[in-house]
Design a protein around this motif. Structure first.
Motif, PDB file in Angstrom:
ATOM      1  N   GLU A  82       1.033  -1.905   0.145  1.00 10.91           N
ATOM      2  CA  GLU A  82      -0.492   0.406   0.358  1.00 10.91           C
ATOM      3  C   GLU A  82       1.092   1.383  -0.049  1.00 10.91           C
ATOM      4  O   GLU A  82       0.437   2.529   1.181  1.00 10.91           O
ATOM      5  N   ASP A  83       2.209   1.528  -0.970  1.00  7.69           N
ATOM      6  CA  ASP A  83       2.678   2.604  -1.014  1.00  7.69           C
ATOM      7  C   ASP A  83       2.081   3.202  -2.021  1.00  7.69           C
ATOM      8  O   ASP A  83       2.709   2.636  -3.266  1.00  7.69           O
ATOM      9  N   THR A 170     -14.378   5.888  -3.792  1.00  7.68           N
ATOM     10  CA  THR A 170     -12.800   5.151  -3.969  1.00  7.68           C
ATOM     11  C   THR A 170     -13.852   3.564  -2.857  1.00  7.68           C
ATOM     12  O   THR A 170     -13.964   3.758  -1.424  1.00  7.68           O
ATOM     13  N   ASP A 171     -13.415   2.122  -3.738  1.00  8.05           N
ATOM     14  CA  ASP A 171     -13.418   0.879  -2.190  1.00  8.05           C
ATOM     15  C   ASP A 171     -13.030   2.113  -1.374  1.00  8.05           C
ATOM     16  O   ASP A 171     -11.267   1.875  -1.321  1.00  8.05           O
ATOM     17  N   TRP A 176      -5.966   3.664   0.515  1.00  7.38           N
ATOM     18  CA  TRP A 176      -4.551   3.919   0.218  1.00  7.38           C
ATOM     19  C   TRP A 176      -3.916   4.644  -0.661  1.00  7.38           C
ATOM     20  O   TRP A 176      -3.140   5.326  -0.611  1.00  7.38           O
ATOM     21  N   THR A 177      -4.982   4.250  -2.245  1.00  7.82           N
ATOM     22  CA  THR A 177      -3.928   4.908  -3.168  1.00  7.82           C
ATOM     23  C   THR A 177      -4.338   7.160  -3.425  1.00  7.82           C
ATOM     24  O   THR A 177      -4.246   6.930  -4.632  1.00  7.82           O
ATOM     25  N   LEU A 178      -4.921   7.398  -2.990  1.00  6.34           N
ATOM     26  CA  LEU A 178      -5.834   8.411  -3.294  1.00  6.34           C
ATOM     27  C   LEU A 178      -4.828   9.755  -2.978  1.00  6.34           C
ATOM     28  O   LEU A 178      -5.125  10.484  -4.035  1.00  6.34           O
ATOM     29  N   PRO A 179      -4.062   9.234  -2.196  1.00  9.01           N
ATOM     30  CA  PRO A 179      -2.678  10.417  -2.713  1.00  9.01           C
ATOM     31  C   PRO A 179      -1.566  10.364  -3.590  1.00  9.01           C
ATOM     32  O   PRO A 179      -1.394  11.046  -4.030  1.00  9.01           O
ATOM     33  N   ALA A 180      -1.701   9.061  -4.567  1.00 11.96           N
ATOM     34  CA  ALA A 180      -1.683   9.247  -5.652  1.00 11.96           C
ATOM     35  C   ALA A 180      -2.185   9.697  -7.143  1.00 11.96           C
ATOM     36  O   ALA A 180      -1.572  10.494  -7.673  1.00 11.96           O
ATOM     37  N   PHE A 181      -3.246   9.912  -6.701  1.00 13.74           N
ATOM     38  CA  PHE A 181      -4.087  10.057  -7.520  1.00 13.74           C
ATOM     39  C   PHE A 181      -4.426  12.265  -7.132  1.00 13.74           C
ATOM     40  O   PHE A 181      -4.216  12.685  -8.157  1.00 13.74           O
TER      41      PHE A 181
END
Length: 212
Positions: A82-83, A170-171, A176-181
């Motif tokens: 989850e990075d 987002t599920d 945990w992917t939100l900072p990437a977007f």
């Protein structure tokens, strides 16, 4: 940019008509269309009816998703499962996309592009056969983070979600992917970079900025 309400059906028809009028800037006999959006925006759900609309107009179409061009799990999870930074810059095999998808569709290419390369469920190569696009054929590539790689798209569509809508849609297991977007917004500015901007906060009531 002023956005106007539109239905997905009208959007699909407008995009299909625009694609039929488009010529590749580099002289390629094939068109390369990018449908950019987070998984929560479901870009594949625009790619599929758009492909059908183009086929009904006599165009050969290859629909491909970046989720079929993931790197092996050993590379994706090198810094943990989850990075967000690795998700943004290290999950998707852009080299394979250049080599197996865009390369064959360059001027003088074979027209034989792979629909996918890697199955994340089995963590093995898919061994899919190349799809041969005839001259005039169209690649529809959908997925996140498409802009900013210098991919030779002839037309790009960005499905925008506000931060609140992105989090809501987002599920929980994928938040945990939100900072990437957020990083993608800051670094690539997809809403400004795309040829067509579609706001998809409410999937029942999209809005767009029109065709330019």
């Amino acid at each position: 940019m002023r956005l106007e309400a539109i239905t997905w059906e009208r959007l699909t028809e407008a995009l299909a008509a625009r694609i039929l009028r488009t010529r590749a800037a580099d002289g390629s006999p094939w068109l390369r269309i990018g449908i950019d959006g987070a998984p929560a925006a479901r870009p594949e759900e625009l790619a599929r009816p758009l492909a059908e609309a183009l086929r009904l107009r006599g165009r050969g179409v290859l629909v491909a998703g970046t989720d079929g061009f993931l790197k092996p799990a050993s590379l994706r999870y090198e810094h943990g499962r989850e990075d967000p930074d690795t998700y943004y810059s290290g999950w998707f095999d852009t080299g394979a996309l250049w080599r197996e998808v865009f390369g064959p569709l360059e001027p003088g290419g074979t027209g034989r592009a792979l629909p996918d390369l890697w199955d994340p469920a089995t963590d093995r190569a898919t061994r899919s056969a190349p799809v041969e696009l005839p001259p005039g054929g169209v690649l529809l590539l959908h997925g996140p983070f498409l802009l900013g790689h210098w991919f030779p798209f002839d037309l790009t569509v960005h499905l925008r979600l506000s931060p609140a809508a992105l989090e809501r849609r987002t599920d929980q297991r994928e938040r945990w992917t939100l900072p990437a977007f957020a990083r993608y917004e800051d670094e690539a500015g997809p809403g400004d970079a795309a040829d067509v901007l579609v706001r998809a906060d409410d999937p029942r009531h999209p809005a767009w900025g029109g065709l330019h």
